[in-house]
Scaffold this motif. Sequence first.
Motif, PDB file in Angstrom:
ATOM      1  N   LEU A  46     -42.969 -27.586 101.513  1.00  0.00           N
ATOM      2  CA  LEU A  46     -44.016 -27.662 102.537  1.00  0.00           C
ATOM      3  C   LEU A  46     -44.873 -26.402 102.549  1.00  0.00           C
ATOM      4  N   GLN A  47     -44.273 -25.256 102.299  1.00  0.00           N
ATOM      5  CA  GLN A  47     -44.994 -23.989 102.362  1.00  0.00           C
ATOM      6  C   GLN A  47     -45.997 -23.808 101.232  1.00  0.00           C
ATOM      7  N   GLU A  48     -45.805 -24.477 100.106  1.00  0.00           N
ATOM      8  CA  GLU A  48     -46.666 -24.227  98.958  1.00  0.00           C
ATOM      9  C   GLU A  48     -47.395 -25.448  98.402  1.00  0.00           C
ATOM     10  N   TYR A  49     -47.036 -26.637  98.840  1.00  0.00           N
ATOM     11  CA  TYR A  49     -47.625 -27.846  98.256  1.00  0.00           C
ATOM     12  C   TYR A  49     -48.255 -28.713  99.332  1.00  0.00           C
ATOM     13  N   ASP A  50     -49.217 -29.518  98.901  1.00  0.00           N
ATOM     14  CA  ASP A  50     -49.847 -30.507  99.755  1.00  0.00           C
ATOM     15  C   ASP A  50     -48.844 -31.646  99.937  1.00  0.00           C
ATOM     16  N   VAL A  51     -48.359 -31.837 101.149  1.00  0.00           N
ATOM     17  CA  VAL A  51     -47.319 -32.837 101.396  1.00  0.00           C
ATOM     18  C   VAL A  51     -47.750 -33.788 102.496  1.00  0.00           C
ATOM     19  N   LYS A  52     -46.981 -34.854 102.640  1.00  0.00           N
ATOM     20  CA  LYS A  52     -47.157 -35.801 103.745  1.00  0.00           C
ATOM     21  C   LYS A  52     -45.968 -35.651 104.668  1.00  0.00           C
ATOM     22  N   ILE A  53     -46.210 -35.811 105.933  1.00  0.00           N
ATOM     23  CA  ILE A  53     -45.100 -35.863 106.879  1.00  0.00           C
ATOM     24  C   ILE A  53     -45.093 -37.269 107.441  1.00  0.00           C
ATOM     25  N   HIS A  54     -44.024 -37.992 107.157  1.00  0.00           N
ATOM     26  CA  HIS A  54     -43.912 -39.407 107.526  1.00  0.00           C
ATOM     27  C   HIS A  54     -42.624 -39.609 108.308  1.00  0.00           C
ATOM     28  N   LYS A  55     -42.773 -40.051 109.547  1.00  0.00           N
ATOM     29  CA  LYS A  55     -41.618 -40.299 110.424  1.00  0.00           C
ATOM     30  C   LYS A  55     -40.697 -39.082 110.501  1.00  0.00           C
ATOM     31  N   GLY A  56     -41.314 -37.898 110.524  1.00  0.00           N
ATOM     32  CA  GLY A  56     -40.549 -36.667 110.650  1.00  0.00           C
ATOM     33  C   GLY A  56     -40.005 -36.113 109.352  1.00  0.00           C
ATOM     34  N   TYR A  57     -40.220 -36.815 108.240  1.00  0.00           N
ATOM     35  CA  TYR A  57     -39.724 -36.349 106.948  1.00  0.00           C
ATOM     36  C   TYR A  57     -40.872 -35.753 106.138  1.00  0.00           C
ATOM     37  N   ILE A  58     -40.604 -34.664 105.446  1.00  0.00           N
ATOM     38  CA  ILE A  58     -41.582 -34.046 104.560  1.00  0.00           C
ATOM     39  C   ILE A  58     -41.458 -34.735 103.207  1.00  0.00           C
ATOM     40  N   GLU A  59     -42.598 -35.219 102.684  1.00  0.00           N
ATOM     41  CA  GLU A  59     -42.589 -35.933 101.412  1.00  0.00           C
ATOM     42  C   GLU A  59     -43.686 -35.401 100.503  1.00  0.00           C
ATOM     43  N   PHE A  60     -43.419 -35.387  99.203  1.00  0.00           N
ATOM     44  CA  PHE A  60     -44.463 -35.048  98.248  1.00  0.00           C
ATOM     45  C   PHE A  60     -44.407 -36.014  97.078  1.00  0.00           C
ATOM     46  N   GLY A  61     -45.514 -36.065  96.332  1.00  0.00           N
ATOM     47  CA  GLY A  61     -45.588 -37.000  95.216  1.00  0.00           C
ATOM     48  C   GLY A  61     -46.501 -36.495  94.127  1.00  0.00           C
ATOM     49  N   LEU A  62     -46.974 -37.405  93.305  1.00  0.00           N
ATOM     50  CA  LEU A  62     -47.805 -37.073  92.152  1.00  0.00           C
ATOM     51  C   LEU A  62     -49.050 -36.275  92.550  1.00  0.00           C
ATOM     52  N   LEU A  63     -49.743 -36.697  93.596  1.00  0.00           N
ATOM     53  CA  LEU A  63     -50.956 -35.983  93.992  1.00  0.00           C
ATOM     54  C   LEU A  63     -50.642 -34.580  94.490  1.00  0.00           C
ATOM     55  N   SER A  64     -49.469 -34.366  95.079  1.00  0.00           N
ATOM     56  CA  SER A  64     -49.064 -33.017  95.494  1.00  0.00           C
ATOM     57  C   SER A  64     -49.015 -32.088  94.290  1.00  0.00           C
ATOM     58  N   ILE A  65     -48.462 -32.574  93.210  1.00  0.00           N
ATOM     59  CA  ILE A  65     -48.317 -31.774  91.990  1.00  0.00           C
ATOM     60  C   ILE A  65     -49.682 -31.544  91.330  1.00  0.00           C
ATOM     61  N   LEU A  66     -50.475 -32.592  91.214  1.00  0.00           N
ATOM     62  CA  LEU A  66     -51.796 -32.447  90.595  1.00  0.00           C
ATOM     63  C   LEU A  66     -52.687 -31.517  91.397  1.00  0.00           C
ATOM     64  N   ASN A  67     -52.621 -31.601  92.722  1.00  0.00           N
ATOM     65  CA  ASN A  67     -53.439 -30.728  93.547  1.00  0.00           C
ATOM     66  C   ASN A  67     -52.998 -29.273  93.445  1.00  0.00           C
ATOM     67  N   LYS A  68     -51.727 -29.027  93.215  1.00  0.00           N
ATOM     68  CA  LYS A  68     -51.243 -27.664  92.992  1.00  0.00           C
ATOM     69  C   LYS A  68     -51.828 -27.112  91.693  1.00  0.00           C
ATOM     70  N   ILE A  69     -51.933 -27.938  90.675  1.00  0.00           N
ATOM     71  CA  ILE A  69     -52.467 -27.506  89.380  1.00  0.00           C
ATOM     72  C   ILE A  69     -53.923 -27.056  89.513  1.00  0.00           C
ATOM     73  N   ILE A  70     -54.701 -27.721  90.357  1.00  0.00           N
ATOM     74  CA  ILE A  70     -56.135 -27.409  90.469  1.00  0.00           C
ATOM     75  C   ILE A  70     -56.475 -26.610  91.721  1.00  0.00           C
ATOM     76  N   GLU A  71     -55.512 -26.041  92.410  1.00  0.00           N
ATOM     77  CA  GLU A  71     -55.760 -25.394  93.696  1.00  0.00           C
ATOM     78  C   GLU A  71     -56.732 -24.217  93.621  1.00  0.00           C
ATOM     79  N   GLU A  72     -56.823 -23.529  92.489  1.00  0.00           N
ATOM     80  CA  GLU A  72     -57.737 -22.393  92.368  1.00  0.00           C
ATOM     81  C   GLU A  72     -59.197 -22.807  92.496  1.00  0.00           C
ATOM     82  N   GLU A  73     -59.455 -24.085  92.357  1.00  0.00           N
ATOM     83  CA  GLU A  73     -60.813 -24.620  92.456  1.00  0.00           C
ATOM     84  C   GLU A  73     -61.243 -24.873  93.905  1.00  0.00           C
ATOM     85  N   ASP A  74     -60.309 -24.726  94.842  1.00  0.00           N
ATOM     86  CA  ASP A  74     -60.554 -25.041  96.260  1.00  0.00           C
ATOM     87  C   ASP A  74     -60.984 -26.494  96.449  1.00  0.00           C
TER      88      ASP A  74
END
Length: 101
Positions: A46-74
């Motif tokens: 949660l501290q470093e990746y774009d995640v979803k919070i669903h029914k109180g659970y923190i979840e991440f997926g493919l877009l979380s990883i891809l967005n981390k790769i391109i994060e320097e682009e804002d």
Amino acid sequence: MATTNSNNNHKLSTKILDILNDIYAKDSAAMLALISATIPTNTKILQEYDVKIHKGYIEFGLLSILNKIIEEEDKQISFSYSVNPDGVMQPDKFVLKKKKA
């Protein structure tokens, strides 16, 4: 040098976006299933990746990883939807958006 890195990052995000939209155009059901798959995780992610919070659970997926790769682009990759005349959301395509602060 920063300009070169910025251009390389932009090229990377554009290439990723093109690949996602190409796959979506060829097999939309498979792509929707792939990006809908999320994995429960912990607060370290949660501290470093774009995640979803669903029914109180923190979840991440493919877009979380891809967005981390391109994060320097804002920017971040997200899936856009159109709304038909009946008010039903219809999946449209992947887009690049300015990253939320």
